[in-house]
Every structure is written in structure tokens, then in C-alpha cells.
Design a protein around this motif. Structure first.
Motif, PDB file in Angstrom:
ATOM      1  N   ILE A 149       2.362  43.870  11.962  1.00  0.00           N
ATOM      2  CA  ILE A 149       3.523  45.159  11.832  1.00  0.00           C
ATOM      3  C   ILE A 149       4.282  45.126  10.388  1.00  0.00           C
ATOM      4  N   VAL A 150       2.861  43.997   9.555  1.00  0.00           N
ATOM      5  CA  VAL A 150       3.539  44.485   8.199  1.00  0.00           C
ATOM      6  C   VAL A 150       3.097  45.743   7.971  1.00  0.00           C
ATOM      7  N   GLU A 151       1.902  45.966   8.370  1.00  0.00           N
ATOM      8  CA  GLU A 151       0.905  46.738   7.654  1.00  0.00           C
ATOM      9  C   GLU A 151       1.500  48.403   8.394  1.00  0.00           C
ATOM     10  N   ASN A 152       2.064  48.191   9.730  1.00  0.00           N
ATOM     11  CA  ASN A 152       3.023  49.407  10.516  1.00  0.00           C
ATOM     12  C   ASN A 152       4.321  49.374   9.596  1.00  0.00           C
ATOM     13  N   GLY A 153       4.572  49.114   8.673  1.00  0.00           N
ATOM     14  CA  GLY A 153       5.950  49.228   7.744  1.00  0.00           C
ATOM     15  C   GLY A 153       7.429  48.779   9.266  1.00  0.00           C
ATOM     16  N   GLU A 154       6.906  47.834   9.813  1.00  0.00           N
ATOM     17  CA  GLU A 154       8.231  47.527  10.969  1.00  0.00           C
ATOM     18  C   GLU A 154       8.823  46.658  10.492  1.00  0.00           C
ATOM     19  N   MET A 155       8.785  45.766   9.317  1.00  0.00           N
ATOM     20  CA  MET A 155       9.614  44.437   9.021  1.00  0.00           C
ATOM     21  C   MET A 155      11.121  45.085   9.355  1.00  0.00           C
ATOM     22  N   GLY A 156      11.946  44.558  10.150  1.00  0.00           N
ATOM     23  CA  GLY A 156      12.970  45.049  10.600  1.00  0.00           C
ATOM     24  C   GLY A 156      13.721  45.129  11.789  1.00  0.00           C
ATOM     25  N   SER A 157      12.836  45.903  12.071  1.00  0.00           N
ATOM     26  CA  SER A 157      13.016  46.222  13.443  1.00  0.00           C
ATOM     27  C   SER A 157      13.555  45.321  13.948  1.00  0.00           C
ATOM     28  N   GLN A 158      13.322  45.620  15.603  1.00  0.00           N
ATOM     29  CA  GLN A 158      14.031  45.223  16.791  1.00  0.00           C
ATOM     30  C   GLN A 158      12.353  44.743  17.457  1.00  0.00           C
ATOM     31  N   LYS A 159      11.622  45.623  17.104  1.00  0.00           N
ATOM     32  CA  LYS A 159      10.000  45.207  17.732  1.00  0.00           C
ATOM     33  C   LYS A 159       9.746  43.625  17.166  1.00  0.00           C
ATOM     34  N   ALA A 160       9.550  43.984  15.530  1.00  0.00           N
ATOM     35  CA  ALA A 160       9.392  42.500  14.768  1.00  0.00           C
ATOM     36  C   ALA A 160      10.325  41.726  14.767  1.00  0.00           C
ATOM     37  N   GLU A 161      11.525  41.946  15.557  1.00  0.00           N
ATOM     38  CA  GLU A 161      12.299  40.648  15.142  1.00  0.00           C
ATOM     39  C   GLU A 161      11.751  39.828  17.065  1.00  0.00           C
ATOM     40  N   LYS A 162      11.554  41.142  18.147  1.00  0.00           N
ATOM     41  CA  LYS A 162      11.115  39.733  18.972  1.00  0.00           C
ATOM     42  C   LYS A 162      10.198  39.352  19.600  1.00  0.00           C
ATOM     43  N   ILE A 163       8.815  40.153  18.029  1.00  0.00           N
ATOM     44  CA  ILE A 163       7.488  38.970  18.264  1.00  0.00           C
ATOM     45  C   ILE A 163       7.858  38.066  17.867  1.00  0.00           C
ATOM     46  N   VAL A 164       8.508  38.240  16.853  1.00  0.00           N
ATOM     47  CA  VAL A 164       8.354  36.525  15.788  1.00  0.00           C
ATOM     48  C   VAL A 164       9.337  36.062  16.790  1.00  0.00           C
ATOM     49  N   HIS A 165      10.130  36.163  17.235  1.00  0.00           N
ATOM     50  CA  HIS A 165      11.531  35.550  17.708  1.00  0.00           C
ATOM     51  C   HIS A 165      10.347  35.064  18.913  1.00  0.00           C
ATOM     52  N   GLU A 166       9.862  35.219  20.124  1.00  0.00           N
ATOM     53  CA  GLU A 166       8.754  35.120  20.972  1.00  0.00           C
ATOM     54  C   GLU A 166       7.685  33.664  20.756  1.00  0.00           C
ATOM     55  N   ALA A 167       7.464  34.085  19.432  1.00  0.00           N
ATOM     56  CA  ALA A 167       5.889  33.413  18.796  1.00  0.00           C
ATOM     57  C   ALA A 167       6.072  32.195  18.404  1.00  0.00           C
ATOM     58  N   LEU A 168       7.879  32.052  17.461  1.00  0.00           N
ATOM     59  CA  LEU A 168       8.105  30.620  16.751  1.00  0.00           C
ATOM     60  C   LEU A 168       9.087  29.511  17.423  1.00  0.00           C
ATOM     61  N   VAL A 169       9.869  30.084  18.367  1.00  0.00           N
ATOM     62  CA  VAL A 169      11.091  29.598  19.048  1.00  0.00           C
ATOM     63  C   VAL A 169      10.387  28.303  19.545  1.00  0.00           C
ATOM     64  N   PRO A 170       9.377  28.192  20.937  1.00  0.00           N
ATOM     65  CA  PRO A 170       8.764  26.860  20.859  1.00  0.00           C
ATOM     66  C   PRO A 170       8.577  26.007  19.670  1.00  0.00           C
ATOM     67  N   ILE A 249       5.335  51.877   1.749  1.00  0.00           N
ATOM     68  CA  ILE A 249       5.206  49.734   1.831  1.00  0.00           C
ATOM     69  C   ILE A 249       5.811  48.866   0.311  1.00  0.00           C
ATOM     70  N   THR A 250       4.664  49.595  -0.234  1.00  0.00           N
ATOM     71  CA  THR A 250       4.357  49.266  -1.905  1.00  0.00           C
ATOM     72  C   THR A 250       6.041  49.447  -2.710  1.00  0.00           C
ATOM     73  N   HIS A 251       6.114  51.197  -2.386  1.00  0.00           N
ATOM     74  CA  HIS A 251       7.314  51.140  -2.590  1.00  0.00           C
ATOM     75  C   HIS A 251       8.474  50.365  -2.804  1.00  0.00           C
ATOM     76  N   LYS A 252       9.008  50.439  -1.521  1.00  0.00           N
ATOM     77  CA  LYS A 252      10.071  49.663  -1.154  1.00  0.00           C
ATOM     78  C   LYS A 252       9.352  47.860  -1.270  1.00  0.00           C
TER      79      LYS A 252
END
Length: 482
Positions: A149-170, A249-252
Motif C-alpha cells: 500500500i505504501v509503495e504504491n502511494g495509497e496511504m489514506g485511500s479507502q482501499k488502505a483503510e479497508k485493508i488495515v481495518h480487516e487485518a487489525l480489528v481481531p 512519495i518522498t516529497h509528500k
């Protein structure tokens, strides 16, 4: 000339470490290399990660850096000790600082580690935390898609939120009060991770903790820069992947106008590391094979033994010295298999017995060979001798051989004395009788890991490694054809 600090990572994740370093060490020049082309590292084998890390280190060494930070948890777990053995400048990783910080932070002694598959499977975080406090419960969670996710610059995207949520809620439903971000990519997902766990849970940024250790080492080795010595520090950024994506990504992340250069690491893929990735140890002794495997693994060697070659006949040890026997085995098998072979001959030398049993250690009590019989005979021959009169040492001679070259010979010893009765069950041969005074235990009581830190084989291997580079360069034309 002012020298830089080198940072390496599997991609952009290590920038979280470098950002903190720039903040706390504003007068230090820094070079960053991200291996985005081969990211993520977490799904690679240990051997692959160690090889990739060594290639990046070689690139930094050519830049004449003064210190290296392995700003990648997976690479730290796989390669830190190997790299430290191979270079003569300070090298630090990110796992130990993060482990210490987590152990100090937790109140309820329950810690979760978020990391790559490779880092979790290494068990290094768990080991270091429990070493500090055995009452702490540590659970690891491999977060397979976070780095991508980070390498693709997708931090903060809905996709990222969904993946993080599904992985960590348990995991968040459990009672962890401290969570280690055990991959330097993960701080770029910090907000999403914190939202899942809640504000009451402390997130430990292992990379940021590493900078504190970096500062200490710079001052300890008298390498720190000041405004007076380096008023205009340089920053250099390199990637093996797409420099445009890396630069965005580095600039951001750094909010800095930078230029990212692409680097090709294939020029570093030949040479000593690849030559020694697989090494045949000329032994069928399972105890000895296990020792060699444990000793060579941190150096990146994949060890094979004659147990993997049942068709190879035993080489009769007809020599009268350790070197003659080791050379006979190494050269015979190397010529038969046309490969690089390491053979050893080891033995116990007792001062009161004028160096016996020596090369005859394995058959001291005659045939068939028996450790119990050898130990019994030794105790009988030493009779009523006590203390220093029972002094002895283990000796190892190693011979590294290949067809068509003069073999490399190395030696090692460890000194102790013979106990009056056997103790311990972890060793083989004379280990139950060999009392190592510094540990106040016999070798058989110490356990393999502790024994390998001081053993005659380890000391012989250290001697071998100091001679290896010159030997390899002298015989390179022949060795690379094997």
C-alpha cells in the motif's frame, strides 16, 4: 571530507527513519537507498533478503559512508549480524530499539507486533522483548499488504483503510496496551492503525526509536557532525525502482525538494557472497553438522553435509595431524564433487596426557567408536589429578578446498579443564566432561547457542573468515567456474 550516514530499506518505508534522523541530526549528510524494484521483502526467503541487503551495503560502501542504518525490519532480522561481520564501520538495525521501547512502555505486559511475514517468523522481536521481561506476552501479526500500500502511494485511500481495518480489528479486541510498528513502512499508515486500536493504545515506531541509538553511536565513535564541521549537509536519494513514483512519495513524506536517482544493483550480484551461499561440510556427524549450521547461518551460508550425499564413501582419516586429516577429507570430496568443501578435524588435547587423545579423540577407547567409552577412559587415565592438573583444550583445524587451488587452512582453540564427572545432555563427544570456567559449566550444560559463541569451531571459522577474501581473490578465476 565529511562522510554520510547510509540508510537502506526495501523501499520507501525507511524514509520514516531518515525523516526522524534529519530532524534530530540536522548537520549530518545522509544517503538513502530503497530497493523498491524487489519490494516487499517480507515474502522473500532469508537468503534472498540477506543477498539483497548485502548488495545495497556494497553500494553504500562505495559512497564511503561512515555508518549504515538498516532501516528495514525484515532486513535487520535476516542480515544485521551478517553485515556487521563483513564491514568495518558501525551498522545498526531497527528491531532492538523498538523492542526495548515496547518493553519499557507496556503497563499490562501485553504487546502486539505488526510486521512482515519474514520479521514475524524470525521471532527476533519476541525474543528481545521477553529477554528484557519474561512476564510480557508478545503476539505477532503479519500484515501482508501494508508495505505494498505504501509503495504504491495509497496511504489514506479507502482501499488502505479497508485493508488495515480487516487485518487489525481481531487483534484490537484483545488487551494489548502497546503495539510495535515493526516495519518502517507502517508509520505511513499510523493514523489508520491508531484508529483501529484506539487512542489508549501506544504505538511504538521502531524506526524513530532507532535514531536515538544512532545518535548515541555517532558520539561514541566520535563521528557526529556540528554546524561548524558540516554547515551544509547533503542528502542523496536512490531507488532500484521507478524514480518518479519514489520521488512523489518522498516529497509528500519529507516535504522537501529532492532528486531521486535510479541505481542498478546487478553489478553487486557476483563475488564472494554468491560464491559462498552453499557450502558442503565434510561430515556425517549430526552433532557436528548442527553446530556448523548454527555457526554459518548468520553469515548467509546454506550448509550441506555428507548426510545430503549418501553416495559419497567415507574418507579414511590416516593422517597423524589435524591438518592432514582435514586436508585429506576436503580435497578428496572437492575433487569428487567438483565443488567447494570445508572439512575439519577436531579433538581434545589434555595437558597431563601430553596432548592425547588429539587426532585419535573419536576412537580413544578403540572401535567401535563410543562417546561414553571415550569419556570413561579419559576419567580413568586422569585418575586422582585435580584442578589445573586437569587442564585441556579443544582444537579445530579447518581446510577449505576446491579443485585446482591450494586449500585455505584455519585453526581455533578453546581452553578449559576436564571435570571429575560428566554433566549436561546438550553436547556430544567430550562435551559433558569439558568444563569451561568462564561459564562455570561444561559444554554439554551450556547449550548450543552459548557454546557456539566460544567454541573451537567458532574460533576457527573466525580465523577462516579473516583469510577468506585474500584466498578468494587469489583463486577467483577457478572458483567462479564451480
Amino acid at each position: 571530507m565529511t562522510k554520510s550516514i547510509g540508510f537502506i530499506d526495501s523501499g520507501v518505508g525507511g524514509l520514516t527513519v531518515m525523516k526522524e534522523a534529519i530532524k534530530q541530526l540536522p548537520n549530518e549528510s545522509m544517503i538513502y537507498l530503497g530497493d523498491s524494484k524487489r519490494c516487499p521483502y517480507g515474502v522473500k526467503t532469508t537468503e534472498e533478503v540477506r543477498q539483497y541487503t548485502w548488495e545495497m551495503v556494497q553500494f553504500l560502501l562505495e559512497k564511503q559512508v561512515k555508518m549504515i542504518v538498516i532501516a528495514c525490519n525484515t532486513a535487520t532480522a535476516a542480515a544485521l549480524e551478517y553485515i556487521k561481520e563483513k564491514v568495518d564501520i558501525p551498522v545498526i538495525g531497527v528491531i532492538q530499539p523498538g523492542s526495548i521501547a515496547a518493553a519499557n512502555q507496556t503497563k499490562n505486559k501485553q504487546i502486539a507486533i505488526l510486521a512482515t511475514k519474514g520479521t514475524i517468523e524470525s521471532g527476533l522481536y519476541q525474543k528481545l522483548i521477553i529477554e528484557k521481561d519474561q512476564d510480557i506476552i508478545v503476539e505477532g501479526k503479519a500484515c501482508l499488504d501494508f508495505a505494498s500500500i505504501v509503495e504504491n502511494g495509497e496511504m489514506g485511500s479507502q482501499k488502505a483503510e479497508k485493508i488495515v481495518h480487516e487485518a487489525l480489528v481481531p487483534l484490537a479486541k484483545q488487551k494489548f496496551d502497546t503495539v510495535v510498528l515493526g516495519c518502517t513502512h507502517y508509520p505511513l499508515l499510523r493514523e489508520s492503525i491508531q484508529e483501529v486500536f484506539g487512542d489508549e493504545v501506544c504505538l511504538i515506531d521502531a524506526g524513530a526509536e532507532t535514531v536515538q541509538h544512532l545518535m548515541v553511536l555517532l558520539h561514541y565513535f566520535n563521528l557526529a557532525e556540528t554546524f561548524e564541521t558540516n554547515p551544509h549537509p547533503k542528502r542523496e536519494y536512490y531507488t532500484t525502482g521507478n524514480p518518479q513514483i519514489f520521488q512523489e512519495i518522498t516529497h509528500k513524506w519529507l516535504s522537501d525538494d529532492i532528486i531521486v536517482q535510479k541505481v542498478d544493483l546487478t553489478t553487486y550480484q557476483q563475488g564472494e557472497h554468491n560464491m559462498t551461499k552453499e557450502l558442503l561440510i565434510a561430515t556425517k556427524n549430526k552433532g557436528k553438522a548442527k553446530e556448523f549450521e548454527a555457526i554459518f547461518a548468520p553469515f548467509g551460508y546454506q550448509v550441506k553435509t555428507l548426510l545430503d550425499y549418501p553416495e559419497i564413501s567415507d574418507v579414511e582419516e590416516t593422517g597423524t595431524t589435524f591438518e592432514e586429516n582435514a586436508r585429506l577429507k576436503a580435497e578428496t570430496i572437492a575433487n569428487e564433487l567438483h565443488t567447494l568443501v570445508l572439512a575439519d578435524d577436531s579433538g581434545l588435547m589434555v595437558d597431563a596426557l601430553e596432548g592425547r587423545p588429539g587426532v585419535y579423540s573419536a576412537r580413544f577407547a578403540g572401535e567401535p567408536k563410543s562417546d561414553a567409552a571415550n569419556n570413561a577412559k579419559l576419567l580413568v587415565e586422569l585418575g586422582g589429578l585435580e584442578g589445573k592438573d586437569r587442564s585441556a583444550h579443544f582444537h579445530t583445524t579447518l581446510v577449505l578446498a576446491a579443485p585446482g587451488v591450494d586449500p585455505l587452512v584455519a585453526e581455533g582453540d578453546v581452553f578449559g579443564q576436564i571435570a571429575t564427572f560428566p554433566s549436561g545432555t546438550d553436547g556430544f563427544g567430550y562435551d559433558p566432561l569439558f568444563y569451561f570456567s568462564e561459564a562455570k559449566q561444561t559444554f554439554a550444560e551450556m547449550g548450543l547457542e552459548e557454546k557456539n559463541k566460544v567454541s573451537h569451531r567458532t574460533n576457527a571459522i573466525k580465523d577462516l573468515l579473516t583469510k577468506w577474501e585474500d584466498w578468494f581473490q587469489e583463486n577467483k578465476e577457478i572458483l567462479v567456474t564451480l
